[in-house]
Design a protein around this motif. Structure first.
Motif, PDB file in Angstrom:
ATOM      1  N   VAL A 192       0.826  -1.213   0.000  1.00 20.18           N
ATOM      2  CA  VAL A 192       0.000   0.000   0.000  1.00 20.18           C
ATOM      3  C   VAL A 192       0.858   1.259   0.000  1.00 20.18           C
ATOM      4  O   VAL A 192       0.681   2.163  -0.824  1.00 20.18           O
ATOM      5  CB  VAL A 192      -0.965   0.009   1.208  1.00 20.18           C
ATOM      6  CG1 VAL A 192      -1.668   1.367   1.334  1.00 20.18           C
ATOM      7  CG2 VAL A 192      -1.993  -1.100   1.066  1.00 20.18           C
ATOM      8  N   THR A 193       1.810   1.331   0.920  1.00 20.00           N
ATOM      9  CA  THR A 193       2.642   2.537   1.020  1.00 20.00           C
ATOM     10  C   THR A 193       3.555   2.687  -0.188  1.00 20.00           C
ATOM     11  O   THR A 193       3.879   3.800  -0.607  1.00 20.00           O
ATOM     12  CB  THR A 193       3.463   2.533   2.316  1.00 20.00           C
ATOM     13  OG1 THR A 193       4.277   1.353   2.361  1.00 20.00           O
ATOM     14  CG2 THR A 193       2.553   2.577   3.532  1.00 20.00           C
ATOM     15  N   GLY A 194       3.962   1.566  -0.797  1.00 22.53           N
ATOM     16  CA  GLY A 194       4.771   1.628  -2.003  1.00 22.53           C
ATOM     17  C   GLY A 194       4.017   2.237  -3.170  1.00 22.53           C
ATOM     18  O   GLY A 194       4.609   2.900  -4.028  1.00 22.53           O
ATOM     19  N   LYS A 195       2.726   2.022  -3.213  1.00 21.31           N
ATOM     20  CA  LYS A 195       1.887   2.566  -4.290  1.00 21.31           C
ATOM     21  C   LYS A 195       1.367   3.967  -3.991  1.00 21.31           C
ATOM     22  O   LYS A 195       1.257   4.810  -4.884  1.00 21.31           O
ATOM     23  CB  LYS A 195       0.692   1.635  -4.531  1.00 21.31           C
ATOM     24  CG  LYS A 195       1.044   0.258  -5.052  1.00 21.31           C
ATOM     25  CD  LYS A 195       1.514   0.284  -6.488  1.00 21.31           C
ATOM     26  CE  LYS A 195       1.685  -1.127  -7.047  1.00 21.31           C
ATOM     27  NZ  LYS A 195       2.140  -1.117  -8.460  1.00 21.31           N
ATOM     28  N   LEU A 196       1.015   4.240  -2.735  1.00 19.59           N
ATOM     29  CA  LEU A 196       0.318   5.479  -2.387  1.00 19.59           C
ATOM     30  C   LEU A 196       1.157   6.454  -1.561  1.00 19.59           C
ATOM     31  O   LEU A 196       0.760   7.612  -1.403  1.00 19.59           O
ATOM     32  CB  LEU A 196      -0.968   5.150  -1.620  1.00 19.59           C
ATOM     33  CG  LEU A 196      -1.971   4.247  -2.361  1.00 19.59           C
ATOM     34  CD1 LEU A 196      -3.192   3.972  -1.487  1.00 19.59           C
ATOM     35  CD2 LEU A 196      -2.389   4.851  -3.692  1.00 19.59           C
ATOM     36  N   GLY A 197       2.293   6.003  -1.031  1.00 21.19           N
ATOM     37  CA  GLY A 197       3.143   6.865  -0.222  1.00 21.19           C
ATOM     38  C   GLY A 197       2.998   6.550   1.255  1.00 21.19           C
ATOM     39  O   GLY A 197       1.909   6.192   1.730  1.00 21.19           O
ATOM     40  N   ALA A 198       4.102   6.727   1.967  1.00 23.21           N
ATOM     41  CA  ALA A 198       4.136   6.352   3.379  1.00 23.21           C
ATOM     42  C   ALA A 198       3.215   7.187   4.244  1.00 23.21           C
ATOM     43  O   ALA A 198       2.745   6.716   5.288  1.00 23.21           O
ATOM     44  CB  ALA A 198       5.568   6.443   3.902  1.00 23.21           C
ATOM     45  N   ASP A 199       2.943   8.436   3.865  1.00 24.07           N
ATOM     46  CA  ASP A 199       2.128   9.323   4.695  1.00 24.07           C
ATOM     47  C   ASP A 199       0.702   9.489   4.179  1.00 24.07           C
ATOM     48  O   ASP A 199      -0.069  10.287   4.711  1.00 24.07           O
ATOM     49  CB  ASP A 199       2.788  10.701   4.810  1.00 24.07           C
ATOM     50  CG  ASP A 199       4.135  10.633   5.512  1.00 24.07           C
ATOM     51  OD1 ASP A 199       4.262   9.819   6.449  1.00 24.07           O
ATOM     52  OD2 ASP A 199       5.055  11.380   5.123  1.00 24.07           O
ATOM     53  N   PHE A 200       0.340   8.723   3.151  1.00 23.50           N
ATOM     54  CA  PHE A 200      -1.011   8.842   2.597  1.00 23.50           C
ATOM     55  C   PHE A 200      -2.032   8.304   3.589  1.00 23.50           C
ATOM     56  O   PHE A 200      -1.829   7.225   4.168  1.00 23.50           O
ATOM     57  CB  PHE A 200      -1.114   8.063   1.288  1.00 23.50           C
ATOM     58  CG  PHE A 200      -2.494   8.065   0.687  1.00 23.50           C
ATOM     59  CD1 PHE A 200      -2.962   9.175  -0.005  1.00 23.50           C
ATOM     60  CD2 PHE A 200      -3.331   6.958   0.827  1.00 23.50           C
ATOM     61  CE1 PHE A 200      -4.240   9.182  -0.553  1.00 23.50           C
ATOM     62  CE2 PHE A 200      -4.608   6.949   0.284  1.00 23.50           C
ATOM     63  CZ  PHE A 200      -5.056   8.076  -0.408  1.00 23.50           C
ATOM     64  N   PRO A 201      -3.161   9.028   3.790  1.00 21.88           N
ATOM     65  CA  PRO A 201      -4.185   8.543   4.733  1.00 21.88           C
ATOM     66  C   PRO A 201      -4.981   7.364   4.158  1.00 21.88           C
ATOM     67  O   PRO A 201      -6.018   7.531   3.543  1.00 21.88           O
ATOM     68  CB  PRO A 201      -5.081   9.764   4.942  1.00 21.88           C
ATOM     69  CG  PRO A 201      -4.301  10.932   4.460  1.00 21.88           C
ATOM     70  CD  PRO A 201      -3.464  10.399   3.331  1.00 21.88           C
ATOM     71  N   TYR A 202      -4.461   6.187   4.367  1.00 21.77           N
ATOM     72  CA  TYR A 202      -5.141   4.951   3.979  1.00 21.77           C
ATOM     73  C   TYR A 202      -5.844   4.463   5.238  1.00 21.77           C
ATOM     74  O   TYR A 202      -5.277   3.774   6.073  1.00 21.77           O
ATOM     75  CB  TYR A 202      -4.117   3.935   3.492  1.00 21.77           C
ATOM     76  CG  TYR A 202      -4.679   2.680   2.876  1.00 21.77           C
ATOM     77  CD1 TYR A 202      -5.021   2.634   1.523  1.00 21.77           C
ATOM     78  CD2 TYR A 202      -4.840   1.521   3.634  1.00 21.77           C
ATOM     79  CE1 TYR A 202      -5.505   1.467   0.949  1.00 21.77           C
ATOM     80  CE2 TYR A 202      -5.327   0.348   3.074  1.00 21.77           C
ATOM     81  CZ  TYR A 202      -5.656   0.334   1.727  1.00 21.77           C
ATOM     82  OH  TYR A 202      -6.146  -0.838   1.154  1.00 21.77           O
ATOM     83  N   GLN A 203      -7.085   4.859   5.383  1.00 24.03           N
ATOM     84  CA  GLN A 203      -7.818   4.732   6.646  1.00 24.03           C
ATOM     85  C   GLN A 203      -8.581   3.416   6.698  1.00 24.03           C
ATOM     86  O   GLN A 203      -9.399   3.134   5.825  1.00 24.03           O
ATOM     87  CB  GLN A 203      -8.763   5.912   6.819  1.00 24.03           C
ATOM     88  CG  GLN A 203      -8.092   7.287   6.804  1.00 24.03           C
ATOM     89  CD  GLN A 203      -7.200   7.536   7.990  1.00 24.03           C
ATOM     90  OE1 GLN A 203      -5.999   7.731   7.851  1.00 24.03           O
ATOM     91  NE2 GLN A 203      -7.793   7.519   9.182  1.00 24.03           N
ATOM     92  N   VAL A 204      -8.345   2.638   7.731  1.00 25.91           N
ATOM     93  CA  VAL A 204      -8.855   1.274   7.749  1.00 25.91           C
ATOM     94  C   VAL A 204      -9.950   1.039   8.779  1.00 25.91           C
ATOM     95  O   VAL A 204     -10.031   1.715   9.800  1.00 25.91           O
ATOM     96  CB  VAL A 204      -7.704   0.276   8.002  1.00 25.91           C
ATOM     97  CG1 VAL A 204      -6.586   0.449   6.986  1.00 25.91           C
ATOM     98  CG2 VAL A 204      -7.152   0.403   9.431  1.00 25.91           C
ATOM     99  N   VAL A 205     -10.771   0.052   8.467  1.00 25.16           N
ATOM    100  CA  VAL A 205     -11.677  -0.552   9.435  1.00 25.16           C
ATOM    101  C   VAL A 205     -11.594  -2.051   9.195  1.00 25.16           C
ATOM    102  O   VAL A 205     -11.401  -2.512   8.062  1.00 25.16           O
ATOM    103  CB  VAL A 205     -13.116  -0.026   9.296  1.00 25.16           C
ATOM    104  CG1 VAL A 205     -13.799  -0.529   8.021  1.00 25.16           C
ATOM    105  CG2 VAL A 205     -13.946  -0.358  10.529  1.00 25.16           C
ATOM    106  N   THR A 206     -11.703  -2.820  10.260  1.00 27.65           N
ATOM    107  CA  THR A 206     -11.471  -4.251  10.140  1.00 27.65           C
ATOM    108  C   THR A 206     -12.524  -4.959   9.296  1.00 27.65           C
ATOM    109  O   THR A 206     -13.691  -4.561   9.231  1.00 27.65           O
ATOM    110  CB  THR A 206     -11.415  -4.903  11.541  1.00 27.65           C
ATOM    111  OG1 THR A 206     -10.995  -6.254  11.419  1.00 27.65           O
ATOM    112  CG2 THR A 206     -12.773  -4.837  12.242  1.00 27.65           C
ATOM    113  N   GLY A 207     -12.076  -6.033   8.662  1.00 31.50           N
ATOM    114  CA  GLY A 207     -12.971  -6.991   8.038  1.00 31.50           C
ATOM    115  C   GLY A 207     -12.965  -8.268   8.836  1.00 31.50           C
ATOM    116  O   GLY A 207     -12.244  -8.396   9.842  1.00 31.50           O
ATOM    117  N   ASN A 208     -13.726  -9.252   8.407  1.00 30.20           N
ATOM    118  CA  ASN A 208     -13.791 -10.507   9.158  1.00 30.20           C
ATOM    119  C   ASN A 208     -12.494 -11.306   9.080  1.00 30.20           C
ATOM    120  O   ASN A 208     -12.189 -12.094   9.982  1.00 30.20           O
ATOM    121  CB  ASN A 208     -14.960 -11.363   8.665  1.00 30.20           C
ATOM    122  CG  ASN A 208     -14.847 -11.716   7.199  1.00 30.20           C
ATOM    123  OD1 ASN A 208     -14.986 -10.837   6.342  1.00 30.20           O
ATOM    124  ND2 ASN A 208     -14.596 -12.974   6.880  1.00 30.20           N
TER     125      ASN A 208
END
Length: 372
Positions: free
Chosen positions: A119-135
């Motif tokens: 993810v960070t390799g594609k979008l950048g280390a500081d990009f807000p990739y905001q998560v919520v859990t899945g099952n």
């Protein structure tokens, strides 16, 4: 992990010679830069050209009124495959301000850091990739949400709640346009039990308060994200819970985003009221459709979008599902299959969204909600 089945705006008269001279003189002067042509509202299409890196240039999105805006993407069910990388390339090409990741990340315990590095390799280390859990990571069986949160931490100021499980944030921080609320109903955690989102439970009341708090702050839009859907024409039944889903509709949430079903599904605008006292899963009631068009008005109801198209294998969709008439658009393995992302832009007066397919796919969908 075994998952249950079932599973949309006089010149004055002058002598001709003088006019001719004026035109000739004007032709010798450099004019101002001309803006690019605008795209008609609601226009979308398949990828048009390929960039040097192989990422498809996405179609232009719906036109937006001038002024401040918020731009984000959303999708779930990602994995670490070539498909996931294609979707991340699509997101990178769209240049959103943040991304809402709707659960199911690594699909394997012990490789959460590999997922985060992708993810960070594609979008950048500081990009807000905001998560919520899945099952798949909620109970540690196919990953652990604690590890995902550690390597993809919150990047948005002012976040309230338990990041990764139940949180909300107003974006942007100053004069926000959107309140984003992420919750986790309908999936098991480490104790083998789902979190309690039953009516009047602590988590139910927390969600209600988060929704009710947006209006007094003058925030135009509310968006709820969670892993499990309630309605669908795919594999699953109402795992998010009937009462919880009706509460979101009663609160007139503008947009509900889910994953879990590896498909794209978008409902009409649905609402509860006299014609539809409450929505009952696995049935259909015409009275629950507040607006059947792709151009909708805020306050009439809620649009539900499942975007389980982040990279893993797609599931089939069923045109004959009892809930199918609630839906405006869908895509699955057996019908217009596509990996991709939902691309959302919100201004004070409009929320516009479109499905942007990853490279190699052509399915699209677009809709707008006009503000009050």
């Amino acid at each position: 992990m075994t998952e249950p089945s079932k599973q949309r705006r006089k010149a004055g008269l002058i002598p001709a010679a003088a006019l001719t001279l004026a035109l000739l003189l004007a032709g010798c002067q450099p004019g101002p830069p001309q803006p690019p042509p605008s795209t008609p509202p609601g226009t979308s299409g398949p990828p048009e050209t390929s960039s040097p890196t192989g990422t498809s240039s996405p179609p232009p999105g719906p036109s937006e009124p001038a002024g401040r805006s918020v731009h984000f993407t959303a999708q779930g069910d990602i994995g670490v495959s070539t498909g996931a990388r294609k979707v991340l390339d699509t997101i990178a090409g769209l240049r959103p301000e943040l991304n809402l990741a709707l659960g199911d990340f690594s699909y394997k315990a012990g490789i959460e850091q590999e997922f985060c590095d992708m993810v960070t390799g594609k979008l950048g280390a500081d990009f807000p990739y905001q998560v919520v859990t899945g099952n798949h990571e909620s109970d540690g069986h196919d990953g652990d949400i604690a590890n995902i949160v550690k390597c993809l931490p919150n990047r948005l100021p002012g976040l309230q709640g338990d990041y990764g499980t139940q949180w909300y944030v107003d974006y942007p921080e100053q004069n926000p346009l959107v309140r984003i609320i992420m919750v986790s109903p309908g999936i098991d955690f480490h104790d083998g039990k789902p979190l309690d989102y039953s009516e009047n439970s602590e988590r139910w009341r927390w969600t209600e308060e988060a929704l009710d708090g947006a209006g007094p702050k003058g925030i135009p839009w509310t968006v709820v994200g969670m892993h499990t859907p309630c309605l669908g024409v795919g594999r699953y039944d109402c795992q998010a819970g009937r009462e919880f889903t009706n509460m979101l509709m009663d609160k007139k949430v503008d947009l509900v985003l889910t994953g879990h079903d590896h498909t794209y599904q978008r409902t009409h605008q649905l609402g509860v009221g006299i014609p539809c006292p409450n929505l009952v899963p696995n049935t259909f009631s015409t009275g629950c459709i507040a607006d059947p068009d792709a151009g909708m008005e805020q306050g009439a109801g809620t649009v539900f979008v499942t975007v389980g198209t982040g990279g893993v294998g797609l599931y089939e969709v069923n045109d004959d599902d009892p809930e199918a008439r609630y839906f405006a658009s869908w895509s699955g393995r057996n019908r217009d299959p596509a990996l991709g992302t939902l691309d959302v832009t919100a201004t004070a007066g409009r929320l516009s969204a479109r499905f942007v397919p990853a490279d190699g796919y052509t399915f699209t969908d677009a809709f707008t909600i006009e503000g009050k």
